[in-house]
Scaffold this active site. Sequence first.
Site, mmCIF file in Angstrom:
data_model
loop_
_atom_site.group_PDB
_atom_site.id
_atom_site.type_symbol
_atom_site.label_atom_id
_atom_site.label_comp_id
_atom_site.label_asym_id
_atom_site.label_seq_id
_atom_site.Cartn_x
_atom_site.Cartn_y
_atom_site.Cartn_z
ATOM 1 N N GLU A 157 59.725 -23.346 4.978
ATOM 2 C CA GLU A 157 58.887 -23.458 3.770
ATOM 3 C C GLU A 157 57.688 -22.517 3.783
ATOM 4 O OE1 GLU A 157 58.165 -27.687 3.456
ATOM 5 O OE2 GLU A 157 60.309 -28.125 3.349
ATOM 6 N N ASN A 198 64.134 -21.225 6.399
ATOM 7 C CA ASN A 198 64.628 -22.335 5.573
ATOM 8 C C ASN A 198 63.598 -22.638 4.487
ATOM 9 O OD1 ASN A 198 66.624 -24.511 5.406
ATOM 10 N ND2 ASN A 198 65.002 -25.900 6.111
ATOM 11 N N HIS A 234 67.378 -29.838 -2.219
ATOM 12 C CA HIS A 234 67.002 -31.187 -2.666
ATOM 13 C C HIS A 234 67.072 -31.167 -4.193
ATOM 14 C CE1 HIS A 234 65.943 -32.477 1.322
ATOM 15 N NE2 HIS A 234 65.197 -31.399 1.481
ATOM 16 N N GLU A 262 69.904 -29.098 3.595
ATOM 17 C CA GLU A 262 69.327 -30.437 3.384
ATOM 18 C C GLU A 262 69.777 -31.036 2.058
ATOM 19 O OE1 GLU A 262 65.055 -30.436 3.946
ATOM 20 O OE2 GLU A 262 65.153 -29.005 5.593
ATOM 21 N N ASP A 264 70.699 -33.101 -0.942
ATOM 22 C CA ASP A 264 70.791 -34.431 -1.553
ATOM 23 C C ASP A 264 70.600 -34.246 -3.053
ATOM 24 O OD1 ASP A 264 67.950 -34.162 -1.599
ATOM 25 O OD2 ASP A 264 67.690 -35.531 0.088
HETATM 26 O O1 G2I Z 1 60.643 -33.932 2.751
HETATM 27 C C1 G2I Z 1 62.035 -33.777 2.791
HETATM 28 C C2 G2I Z 1 62.451 -32.650 3.712
HETATM 29 C C3 G2I Z 1 62.004 -31.319 3.124
HETATM 30 N N1 G2I Z 1 62.405 -30.216 3.990
HETATM 31 C C4 G2I Z 1 62.013 -30.316 5.368
HETATM 32 C C5 G2I Z 1 62.424 -31.639 5.971
HETATM 33 O O2 G2I Z 1 61.952 -31.745 7.285
HETATM 34 C C6 G2I Z 1 61.912 -32.785 5.140
HETATM 35 O O3 G2I Z 1 62.374 -33.988 5.772
HETATM 36 C C7 G2I Z 1 61.595 -35.114 5.629
HETATM 37 C C8 G2I Z 1 62.194 -36.279 6.378
HETATM 38 O O4 G2I Z 1 63.482 -36.553 5.887
HETATM 39 C C9 G2I Z 1 61.319 -37.513 6.188
HETATM 40 O O5 G2I Z 1 61.790 -38.574 7.000
HETATM 41 O O6 G2I Z 1 60.313 -34.862 6.085
HETATM 42 C C10 G2I Z 1 59.436 -35.932 5.771
HETATM 43 C C11 G2I Z 1 58.037 -35.527 6.081
HETATM 44 O O7 G2I Z 1 57.679 -34.416 5.300
HETATM 45 C C12 G2I Z 1 59.883 -37.170 6.552
HETATM 46 O O8 G2I Z 1 59.086 -38.271 6.198
HETATM 47 C C13 G2I Z 1 58.396 -38.855 7.236
HETATM 48 C C14 G2I Z 1 57.414 -39.837 6.638
HETATM 49 O O9 G2I Z 1 56.522 -39.111 5.778
HETATM 50 C C15 G2I Z 1 56.660 -40.490 7.723
HETATM 51 O O10 G2I Z 1 55.789 -41.454 7.185
HETATM 52 C C16 G2I Z 1 57.610 -41.110 8.749
HETATM 53 O O11 G2I Z 1 56.903 -41.629 9.853
HETATM 54 O O12 G2I Z 1 59.292 -39.544 8.104
HETATM 55 C C17 G2I Z 1 58.614 -40.063 9.215
HETATM 56 C C18 G2I Z 1 59.653 -40.647 10.192
HETATM 57 O O13 G2I Z 1 60.451 -41.617 9.569
#
Ligand code: G2I
Length: 449
Positions: A157, A198, A234, A262, A264
């Site tokens: 990003e 990415n 996304h 990624e 969805d």
């Molecule tokens: O935001 C969606 C994705 C966008 N591209 C990069 C990816 O790395 C990103 O993935 C998401 C995860 O799927 C989420 O699971 O990244 C988020 C953070 O930007 C992740 O969310 C975080 C929550 O914000 C936290 O509160 C939590 O502790 O997931 C953490 C683990 O469950």
Amino acid sequence: MRSLRSGLPLAALVTCLVTLLTAPPAHAADPPLRDLAAAKGKVIGTAVTGSKLTGTYGDIAGAQFNSLTPGNAMKWGSVEPTRGSFNWAEADQIVNFAEAHGQQVRGHTLVWHSQNPSWLTNGTWTASQLSQLMNDHIALEVGRYKGRLAAWDVVNEAFNEDGTYRPTLWYNGLGSGYIAQALTAARAADPAAKLYINDYNVEGVNAKSTALYNLVKSLKAQGVPIDGVGLQAHLIVGQVPSTLQQNIQRFADLGVDVAVTELDIRMTLPSDSTKLAQQAADYKAVMNACVAVTRCAGVTVWGFTDSDSWIPSTFPGQGAATPYDENYAPKPAYHAIAEALGGSGGGGGPSTDGCTAAYAVTSQWNTGFTGQVTISCSGGTLSSWRAAWTFGAGQQVTQAWNATCTQSGAAVSCSNASYNGTVPDGGSVTFGFNGSWSGSNPLPAVELG
Ligand code: G2I
């Protein structure tokens, strides 16, 4: 479809058996997605959460996908929450699981503006300190998994929507050269891993993807090690960019691989059959675009089940974005992925070979009845199960025990409780429910998945 029936009266039972034996299944069962993808030379991957890799979640992750991406476990904030103190447990677990299941791993992600440890983001660093921190982090993390990961999302990003560089810790401290520096450090730490940049909103041809294109072109011209471009994807139902394939092709023509990293496709809740059908068409369109371009390495979904997706918490009121529902039942999107990979669109559940489900009405009164389903294995085993059927005369499940049952229209889906997912060879598990009926109460065929 494997089914057995029992119950009363006998004449109805015989009629149903005949119907069952002559009715063709809705879908001929396909091989798992990973076998279909492999036959096309493609990757089909999923993001995973390490702690969930048991039971049905683990069964599906292992059986259906040939690549795993840790959803959070390899991010800097996860692996080094306190400076110099490391937590590799979840990342190691995912890599070990993948190797045990003959799967690739996509490392995600090394240099990003988000999910960094607070000691890093709150620190005050000179350019040379920042440069050292980044190099050391890459050397340590990439080095730890050297030779075991297929690819790394090295930089994540880097761009704003208008194609200018995103002002991050890295850009602000080191200038745009941080990208080449990160790639060079990653190559030194693991020469075999494919190194990717990415980003999101770069799926179609637009200002952001064109900035990324120009960056990749210039990195290639300078001899910086860049092997691929990741399109996160996304997406929103009904909004797959029409220029997706063209965009993949233009990156491929620069001499790099492309991966959808990624995927969805979210919708406004509640889902319904129209939205799910559109979503299936959208998943198929993305798959088709990747299949059509030789240098498109494959597609990874950002979580395979709606129970493990970031969408509902980030976009309140939206969700149902993945190929499996919250009870691990494959959705139309699953079948669309299978079709785009050359399958007929069937299958999707864990193997139920050697096991059958028998439905019986054990008691019945004027408006209600008690039903029972017995799942028996002989020559097979289950570590989790789902029994599904369609009521033929408006019956409604009102209460269930020893299973979690949901009913949508006439379709009922019951999944094992936490304590009875295992059915050993030669053993059986029974669950029960109360239902309502009027007019007639015919016995449905139960499908095990
Ligand atoms: O935001 C969606 C994705 C966008 N591209 C990069 C990816 O790395 C990103 O993935 C998401 C995860 O799927 C989420 O699971 O990244 C988020 C953070 O930007 C992740 O969310 C975080 C929550 O914000 C936290 O509160 C939590 O502790 O997931 C953490 C683990 O469950």
